[in-house]
Design a protein around this motif. Structure first.
Motif, PDB file in Angstrom:
ATOM      1  N   MET A   1       0.850  -1.198   0.000  1.00 50.30           N
ATOM      2  CA  MET A   1       0.000   0.000   0.000  1.00 50.30           C
ATOM      3  C   MET A   1       0.889   1.253   0.000  1.00 50.30           C
ATOM      4  N   GLU A   2       0.479   2.234  -0.797  1.00 47.99           N
ATOM      5  CA  GLU A   2       1.324   3.428  -0.906  1.00 47.99           C
ATOM      6  C   GLU A   2       0.640   4.654  -0.332  1.00 47.99           C
ATOM      7  N   LYS A   3       1.485   5.641   0.010  1.00 49.97           N
ATOM      8  CA  LYS A   3       0.940   6.958   0.358  1.00 49.97           C
ATOM      9  C   LYS A   3       1.543   7.969  -0.609  1.00 49.97           C
ATOM     10  N   LEU A   4       0.877   9.103  -0.684  1.00 46.82           N
ATOM     11  CA  LEU A   4       1.305  10.135  -1.632  1.00 46.82           C
ATOM     12  C   LEU A   4       1.876  11.293  -0.816  1.00 46.82           C
ATOM     13  N   LEU A   5       3.032  11.766  -1.213  1.00 41.44           N
ATOM     14  CA  LEU A   5       3.620  12.910  -0.498  1.00 41.44           C
ATOM     15  C   LEU A   5       3.770  14.091  -1.440  1.00 41.44           C
ATOM     16  N   ILE A   6       3.473  15.258  -0.923  1.00 40.74           N
ATOM     17  CA  ILE A   6       3.575  16.463  -1.749  1.00 40.74           C
ATOM     18  C   ILE A   6       4.292  17.535  -0.931  1.00 40.74           C
ATOM     19  N   GLU A   7       5.336  18.100  -1.523  1.00 38.03           N
ATOM     20  CA  GLU A   7       5.932  19.274  -0.882  1.00 38.03           C
ATOM     21  C   GLU A   7       5.362  20.482  -1.605  1.00 38.03           C
ATOM     22  N   GLY A   8       4.570  21.237  -0.891  1.00 33.70           N
ATOM     23  CA  GLY A   8       3.798  22.303  -1.543  1.00 33.70           C
ATOM     24  C   GLY A   8       4.641  23.517  -1.887  1.00 33.70           C
ATOM     25  N   GLY A   9       4.015  24.397  -2.644  1.00 34.48           N
ATOM     26  CA  GLY A   9       4.615  25.711  -2.855  1.00 34.48           C
ATOM     27  C   GLY A   9       5.196  25.937  -4.231  1.00 34.48           C
ATOM     28  N   ASN A  10       5.507  24.858  -4.967  1.00 35.16           N
ATOM     29  CA  ASN A  10       6.116  25.076  -6.289  1.00 35.16           C
ATOM     30  C   ASN A  10       5.106  25.691  -7.266  1.00 35.16           C
ATOM     31  N   THR A  11       5.575  26.646  -8.033  1.00 40.02           N
ATOM     32  CA  THR A  11       4.714  27.201  -9.082  1.00 40.02           C
ATOM     33  C   THR A  11       4.666  26.200 -10.233  1.00 40.02           C
ATOM     34  N   LEU A  12       3.464  26.017 -10.790  1.00 36.30           N
ATOM     35  CA  LEU A  12       3.306  25.005 -11.831  1.00 36.30           C
ATOM     36  C   LEU A  12       3.256  25.668 -13.201  1.00 36.30           C
ATOM     37  N   ARG A  13       3.977  25.106 -14.130  1.00 43.39           N
ATOM     38  CA  ARG A  13       3.915  25.596 -15.512  1.00 43.39           C
ATOM     39  C   ARG A  13       4.206  24.463 -16.481  1.00 43.39           C
ATOM     40  N   GLY A  14       3.581  24.552 -17.653  1.00 45.48           N
ATOM     41  CA  GLY A  14       3.808  23.501 -18.654  1.00 45.48           C
ATOM     42  C   GLY A  14       2.495  22.980 -19.197  1.00 45.48           C
ATOM     43  N   GLN A  15       2.504  21.739 -19.598  1.00 46.35           N
ATOM     44  CA  GLN A  15       1.337  21.169 -20.303  1.00 46.35           C
ATOM     45  C   GLN A  15       0.918  19.839 -19.681  1.00 46.35           C
ATOM     46  N   VAL A  16      -0.375  19.655 -19.511  1.00 47.79           N
ATOM     47  CA  VAL A  16      -0.889  18.380 -18.997  1.00 47.79           C
ATOM     48  C   VAL A  16      -1.838  17.802 -20.041  1.00 47.79           C
ATOM     49  N   ARG A  17      -1.623  16.543 -20.395  1.00 50.58           N
ATOM     50  CA  ARG A  17      -2.537  15.909 -21.351  1.00 50.58           C
ATOM     51  C   ARG A  17      -3.580  15.107 -20.601  1.00 50.58           C
ATOM     52  N   VAL A  18      -4.840  15.374 -20.941  1.00 51.19           N
ATOM     53  CA  VAL A  18      -5.966  14.734 -20.267  1.00 51.19           C
ATOM     54  C   VAL A  18      -6.208  13.354 -20.882  1.00 51.19           C
ATOM     55  N   SER A  19      -6.565  12.393 -20.045  1.00 50.40           N
ATOM     56  CA  SER A  19      -6.822  11.013 -20.514  1.00 50.40           C
ATOM     57  C   SER A  19      -8.280  10.850 -20.946  1.00 50.40           C
ATOM     58  N   GLY A  20      -8.609   9.644 -21.400  1.00 52.41           N
ATOM     59  CA  GLY A  20      -9.993   9.329 -21.774  1.00 52.41           C
ATOM     60  C   GLY A  20     -10.892   9.359 -20.538  1.00 52.41           C
ATOM     61  N   ALA A  21     -12.177   9.641 -20.769  1.00 53.77           N
ATOM     62  CA  ALA A  21     -13.113   9.894 -19.661  1.00 53.77           C
ATOM     63  C   ALA A  21     -13.438   8.622 -18.870  1.00 53.77           C
ATOM     64  N   LYS A  22     -13.119   8.650 -17.576  1.00 55.95           N
ATOM     65  CA  LYS A  22     -13.439   7.494 -16.720  1.00 55.95           C
ATOM     66  C   LYS A  22     -14.924   7.157 -16.772  1.00 55.95           C
ATOM     67  N   ASN A  23     -15.778   8.154 -16.612  1.00 56.97           N
ATOM     68  CA  ASN A  23     -17.203   7.840 -16.488  1.00 56.97           C
ATOM     69  C   ASN A  23     -17.854   7.441 -17.822  1.00 56.97           C
ATOM     70  N   SER A  24     -17.145   7.687 -18.927  1.00 53.50           N
ATOM     71  CA  SER A  24     -17.552   7.083 -20.205  1.00 53.50           C
ATOM     72  C   SER A  24     -17.030   5.667 -20.265  1.00 53.50           C
ATOM     73  N   ALA A  25     -15.739   5.533 -19.961  1.00 48.95           N
ATOM     74  CA  ALA A  25     -15.066   4.235 -20.102  1.00 48.95           C
ATOM     75  C   ALA A  25     -15.798   3.143 -19.335  1.00 48.95           C
ATOM     76  N   VAL A  26     -16.253   3.495 -18.116  1.00 52.10           N
ATOM     77  CA  VAL A  26     -16.875   2.459 -17.283  1.00 52.10           C
ATOM     78  C   VAL A  26     -18.238   2.012 -17.833  1.00 52.10           C
ATOM     79  N   ALA A  27     -18.788   2.779 -18.773  1.00 45.87           N
ATOM     80  CA  ALA A  27     -20.024   2.350 -19.438  1.00 45.87           C
ATOM     81  C   ALA A  27     -19.728   1.741 -20.804  1.00 45.87           C
ATOM     82  N   LEU A  28     -18.706   2.275 -21.481  1.00 44.21           N
ATOM     83  CA  LEU A  28     -18.374   1.766 -22.822  1.00 44.21           C
ATOM     84  C   LEU A  28     -17.948   0.306 -22.749  1.00 44.21           C
ATOM     85  N   LEU A  29     -17.164  -0.052 -21.728  1.00 38.39           N
ATOM     86  CA  LEU A  29     -16.689  -1.442 -21.647  1.00 38.39           C
ATOM     87  C   LEU A  29     -17.849  -2.421 -21.475  1.00 38.39           C
ATOM     88  N   PRO A  30     -18.752  -2.224 -20.491  1.00 40.41           N
ATOM     89  CA  PRO A  30     -19.902  -3.132 -20.416  1.00 40.41           C
ATOM     90  C   PRO A  30     -20.771  -3.101 -21.680  1.00 40.41           C
TER      91      PRO A  30
END
Ligand code: EPU
Length: 428
Positions: A1-30
């Motif tokens: 089991m893992e935990k997530l650690l974050i050291e806050g305060g950094n300014t964020l810049r750049g690009q994030v690519r969004v994935s396919g929609a979870k709430n679509s995917a969970v219906a498309l598969l069935p």
């Protein structure tokens, strides 16, 4: 089991690519259960809910294969195997096996679904729809038994606007005899996505995305190829994070019209957002004004973004009120945010947030998926280190969260929990 650690305060810049929609995917598969040949879905997110659904499709005899983000399911060898227990109980969306198996086999046994604990989440409207189509539905020892000699189209008025019920009834009705009309249907983009897949399989559906959906049943549905829509909630989460801590963050692979309510609210707060075809540029603002939010069915403000939005309001000047009209008890993140110094009161189905405050890193627990997103956002803006347990919830819905945030400058990492920490977590 893992935990997530974050050291806050950094300014964020750049690009994030969004994935396919979870709430679509969970219906498309069935939904692939309904086809008589292989269905390929392109762009599925790599999240734990998807793995569980693929396992379930294999459990009933389907063959799945994967190339990168594209998954092919051959449903031709599937059988109407009962699924009263096991993995089916791990996620809420397993209820889509009811509609799809009823449509194809005219029978199904599905364990009552699990998923995030957001207060009561009945499925009475799903059942009402199946019964209207001619199914006999009983509830025995925690599982729903559905059986029909034949399914016959019907006019179904939903008493509550429900994403799940709308999709589930569509899944069964595409194989019913004659015409089904779903009135007071939900209008979420995920419903249009599922209708698009079904239409590519040969279903006859009109009106998906409006509150009246008309379906003419067909005898067979064929295999096809489908590309999933981008995840508007993941996109919205990164947009909120960028507003809170971003200098300039480009959200890539997004349909901005799916997020109009969020964009309008952020602009009201003073955040600059430029939208392009499938991208949004978000420029954070350290002097945001507070706003009030009321969650509503689409195209209103999504309940799934209210929790991360709470974190943002802790940084804004003034008092903001968030009222959740969809899940009135979706406030488990609030106690954790308070541990981080947030000033928030819960009054009935509203949270009253006073700001701005400086959040401070703390040990916190993600009790559900979007509560996890709220705590990640909080960790990114807090002073010091935030330790988040309950990461499994976050992994259900956010693909590569750590890598995506690192790529825009966040200091975020995972650590294996000690046995003592796991014991404390299980008892908390
Ligand atoms: N409701 C009923 N009876 C029903 C169905 C729903 O009373 O038969 C009520 C619910 O209790 C709730 C409201 O209607 O108050 C709306 O529920 P809906 O059925 O639309 O929710 P859902 O289909 O179970 C989906 C998403 C949720 C999202 C809601 C609302 C999936 C798998 N889940 O749930 O997503 O919050 O729609 O938009 O699609 C999430 O992604 O974190 C998440 C919880």
């Amino acid at each position: 089991m893992e935990k997530l650690l974050i050291e806050g305060g950094n300014t964020l810049r750049g690009q994030v690519r969004v994935s396919g929609a979870k709430n679509s995917a969970v219906a498309l598969l069935p939904a692939t259960i309904l086809a008589n040949g292989p269905v390929t879905i392109e762009g599925l997110p790599n999240i734990s809910d998807i793995q569980i659904l693929k396992d379930l499709l294999e459990e009933i005899g389907g063959k799945t294969s994967q190339t990168g983000q594209d998954v092919t399911i051959d449903p031709s060898t599937m059988v109407s195997m009962p699924l009263p227990n096991g993995k089916v109980k791990k996620l809420r969306a397993s209820y889509y096996f009811m509609g799809a198996m009823l449509g194809r086999f005219k029978k199904a046994v599905i364990g009552l679904p699990g998923g995030c604990n957001l207060g009561p989440r009945p499925i009475d409207q799903h059942i009402k729809g199946f019964e209207a189509l001619g199914a006999k539905v009983t509830n025995e020892q925690g599982a729903v038994y559905l059986r029909a000699d034949e399914l016959v189209g019907a006019r179904i008025y939903l008493d509550v606007v429900s994403v799940g019920a709308t999709i589930n009834i569509m899944l069964a009705a595409v194989r019913a005899k004659g015409k089904t009309i779903i009135e007071n249907a939900a209008k979420e983009p995920e419903i249009i996505d599922v209708a698009t897949l079904l239409t590519s399989m040969g279903a006859k559906i009109k009106g998906a995305g409006t509150d009246v959906i008309r379906i003419e049943g067909v005898d067979t549905l064929n295999g096809c190829q489908h590309t999933i829509i981008p995840d508007r909630i993941e996109a919205g989460t990164y947009t909120i994070i960028a507003a809170a801590k971003g200098e300039e963050v480009l959200i890539d692979n997004v349909i901005p019209t799916h997020l109009e309510s969020l964009i309008a609210k952020l602009r009201e707060m003073g955040v600059i957002i430029e939208t392009k075809d499938d991208q949004m540029l978000v420029k954070g603002n350290c002097k945001m004004k507070s706003v009030d939010i009321k969650t509503l069915v689409y195209p209103g403000f999504p309940t799934d973004l209210q929790q991360p939005f709470t974190t943002l309001l802790t940084k804004a000047e003034g008092t903001g009120i968030i009222t959740d009209t969809i899940y009135q008890a979706r406030f488990k993140h609030i106690d954790e945010l308070r541990r981080m110094n947030a000033e928030i009161k819960v009054e009935g189905s509203s949270a009253v947030i006073s700001g701005p405050v400086t959040l401070e890193g703390a040990k916190v627990k993600a009790s559900d998926l979007r509560a996890g997103a709220a705590l990640v956002a909080a960790g990114l803006i807090a002073d010091g280190v935030t330790e988040i347990i309950g990461v499994d919830h976050i992994d259900r819905g956010y693909e590569d969260l750590t890598a995506k945030l690192e790529s825009i400058g966040a200091k975020i990492w995972r650590e294996t929990m000690t046995e003592e920490e796991i014991e404390q977590f299980q008892n908390s």
